[in-house]
Design a protein around this motif. Structure first.
Motif, PDB file in Angstrom:
ATOM      1  N   LEU A  18      -2.777   7.152   2.124  1.00 58.32           N
ATOM      2  CA  LEU A  18      -3.049   5.250   3.866  1.00 58.32           C
ATOM      3  C   LEU A  18      -4.153   6.084   4.298  1.00 58.32           C
ATOM      4  N   PRO A  19      -5.475   5.550   5.290  1.00 57.97           N
ATOM      5  CA  PRO A  19      -6.551   5.829   5.207  1.00 57.97           C
ATOM      6  C   PRO A  19      -6.737   6.545   5.873  1.00 57.97           C
ATOM      7  N   ILE A  77       3.479   8.085 -18.720  1.00 56.92           N
ATOM      8  CA  ILE A  77       3.364   7.253 -17.308  1.00 56.92           C
ATOM      9  C   ILE A  77       3.368   8.061 -16.313  1.00 56.92           C
ATOM     10  N   PRO A  78       2.331   7.112 -15.398  1.00 58.89           N
ATOM     11  CA  PRO A  78       1.982   7.591 -13.997  1.00 58.89           C
ATOM     12  C   PRO A  78       3.145   6.619 -13.091  1.00 58.89           C
ATOM     13  N   THR A  79       3.289   8.394 -12.057  1.00 63.44           N
ATOM     14  CA  THR A  79       3.701   8.234 -10.311  1.00 63.44           C
ATOM     15  C   THR A  79       3.288   7.132  -9.998  1.00 63.44           C
ATOM     16  N   GLY A  80       4.391   6.412  -8.910  1.00 63.25           N
ATOM     17  CA  GLY A  80       4.278   5.328  -7.873  1.00 63.25           C
ATOM     18  C   GLY A  80       3.105   5.416  -7.070  1.00 63.25           C
ATOM     19  N   PHE A  81       2.261   4.828  -6.505  1.00 60.48           N
ATOM     20  CA  PHE A  81       1.420   5.168  -5.689  1.00 60.48           C
ATOM     21  C   PHE A  81       1.335   3.043  -5.011  1.00 60.48           C
ATOM     22  N   THR A  82       0.835   3.378  -3.967  1.00 63.10           N
ATOM     23  CA  THR A  82       0.449   2.425  -3.219  1.00 63.10           C
ATOM     24  C   THR A  82      -0.631   2.596  -2.748  1.00 63.10           C
ATOM     25  N   GLN A  83      -1.907   1.769  -2.569  1.00 60.33           N
ATOM     26  CA  GLN A  83      -2.814   1.001  -1.557  1.00 60.33           C
ATOM     27  C   GLN A  83      -2.461   0.771  -0.110  1.00 60.33           C
ATOM     28  N   GLU A  87      -3.473  -3.252   9.678  1.00 66.11           N
ATOM     29  CA  GLU A  87      -4.136  -3.945  10.110  1.00 66.11           C
ATOM     30  C   GLU A  87      -3.888  -4.569  11.337  1.00 66.11           C
ATOM     31  N   ASN A  88      -4.309  -3.255  12.833  1.00 66.16           N
ATOM     32  CA  ASN A  88      -3.569  -3.794  14.235  1.00 66.16           C
ATOM     33  C   ASN A  88      -1.730  -2.806  13.279  1.00 66.16           C
ATOM     34  N   GLY A  89      -2.102  -1.806  13.103  1.00 67.20           N
ATOM     35  CA  GLY A  89      -0.911  -1.238  12.975  1.00 67.20           C
ATOM     36  C   GLY A  89       0.047  -2.112  11.579  1.00 67.20           C
ATOM     37  N   ILE A  90      -0.007  -3.373  11.251  1.00 64.54           N
ATOM     38  CA  ILE A  90       0.457  -3.334  10.439  1.00 64.54           C
ATOM     39  C   ILE A  90       0.493  -3.088   8.697  1.00 64.54           C
ATOM     40  N   PRO A  91       1.433  -2.831   7.797  1.00 61.13           N
ATOM     41  CA  PRO A  91       0.733  -2.919   6.608  1.00 61.13           C
ATOM     42  C   PRO A  91       0.680  -3.750   5.886  1.00 61.13           C
ATOM     43  N   SER A  92      -0.239  -3.954   4.502  1.00 61.14           N
ATOM     44  CA  SER A  92      -0.064  -4.402   3.839  1.00 61.14           C
ATOM     45  C   SER A  92      -0.238  -3.302   2.407  1.00 61.14           C
ATOM     46  N   TYR A  93       0.129  -3.673   1.601  1.00 64.12           N
ATOM     47  CA  TYR A  93       0.290  -2.684   0.107  1.00 64.12           C
ATOM     48  C   TYR A  93       0.025  -3.743  -1.266  1.00 64.12           C
ATOM     49  N   GLU A  94      -0.906  -2.743  -2.122  1.00 64.79           N
ATOM     50  CA  GLU A  94      -1.491  -2.333  -3.353  1.00 64.79           C
ATOM     51  C   GLU A  94      -0.367  -1.803  -4.039  1.00 64.79           C
ATOM     52  N   PHE A  95       0.066  -2.319  -4.942  1.00 68.40           N
ATOM     53  CA  PHE A  95       1.226  -0.991  -5.759  1.00 68.40           C
ATOM     54  C   PHE A  95       0.337  -1.339  -7.581  1.00 68.40           C
TER      55      PHE A  95
END
Length: 303
Positions: A18-19, A77-83, A87-95
């Motif tokens: 998260l930010p 192999i790396p552990t998973g993460f998502t950025q 935006e207005n409290g609504i999340p978007s994800y980059e895996f």
């Protein structure tokens, strides 16, 4: 002492970046951890990397008292993460990809131990099925599992789903969960192309589902069971972020549904109360306060 209900969740364990902080997440883990807090004995089936994020994740899962016997730690192999971008409290994800949860597998001994148990609830989604290895492990489980309720939260992310994944999952599903954005996507993907209400009724009939649960954002939720539509509106709470809100709803819905012997109205009320709490806090697994515990007491009776 009454024997605890048994739940298992299959899929991704990852870190939501998260930010302002990073939080342990992944829809199946979120749902499983909330079920564990609500009194189920929950096991997680996943894979982590043998790296710093993986070690911290495993420690955090153990801190939630979720059983880790079916979590593999993989070198190289790396552990998973998502950025997570809000935006207005609504999340978007980059895996990140590839990552450990793309390589979920179980040893012969782990499969044997898993199938010896009877599961009251088994939860899974579509995201971990983006890789053949994880999907094949899931399908091997679904073919032989002894479970009262198989719960499929489609949890569509990016382009990590297709018709084959969705139809293959629905063939093993008892209760399906979708959100308001996923309903028209699935209707088109599966070739229904009709109104939301007609689509839901047809998918229940075509795949012989026990029911469908839909979360509708500010409109609340609706559940279709036994030719009846049950509805519930959310409470007016300040929204911090919606990360994990649907997963928390799923857990409280399932806990109440199981503990009440299938009372759908009480189940969606419990799910809504839980989701209201989660969206008013940061992260997917905020600590429960006294008011929430009191409100959810009927579905925490074995906790």
């Amino acid at each position: 002492m009454t024997k605890k209900m048994q739940a298992a969740a299959f899929g991704e364990i990852l870190w939501d970046i998260l930010p302002d902080k990073k939080c342990l997440g992944g829809a199946p883990l979120n749902c499983g951890a909330h079920l564990n807090r609500l009194g189920f004995k929950t096991s997680m089936i996943s894979s982590l990397g043998n790296d710093e994020l993986g070690k911290k994740a495993l420690d955090a899962v153990k801190k939630e008292k979720v059983n880790t016997d079916f979590i593999q730690v993989l070198p190289g192999i790396p552990t998973g993460f998502t950025q997570v971008t809000l935006e207005n409290g609504i999340p978007s994800y980059e895996f990140n990809a590839p990552c450990a949860w793309d390589c979920i597998s179980l040893s012969h001994e782990q499969f044997s131990a898993f199938f010896k148990q009877h599961w009251n609830v088994f939860c899974f989604g579509s995201l971990a099925q983006r890789s053949d290895m994880s999907r094949n492990t899931l399908l091997n489980i679904l073919r032989d599992i002894q479970a009262d309720i198989i719960f499929f939260d489609v949890n569509l992310r990016k382009a990590f789903f297709n018709r084959n994944i969705i139809e293959g999952s629905l063939q093993h599903t008892d209760i399906l969960k979708m959100n308001d954005e996923e309903i028209p996507v699935l209707s088109k993907l599966l070739g229904y192309n009709c109104s939301d209400d007609v689509f839901i009724r047809r998918i229940i009939n075509d795949f012989k589902l026990t029911g469908v649960v839909t979360t509708l954002g500010k409109k609340g939720c609706a559940a279709y069971f036994n030719d009846t539509i049950y509805t519930r509106k959310p409470s007016p709470v300040p929204v911090v972020d919606t990360v994990g809100a649907g997963d928390s709803f799923s857990a409280a819905f399932l806990a109440s549904y199981v503990y009440t012997g299938g009372d759908v109205q009480k189940a969606i009320e419990a799910g809504t109360r839980m989701a209201d709490f989660v969206v008013s806090h940061s992260g997917a697994l905020p600590a429960y306060d006294k008011a929430l515990k009191e409100a959810l007491a009927p579905c925490m009776e074995q906790a």
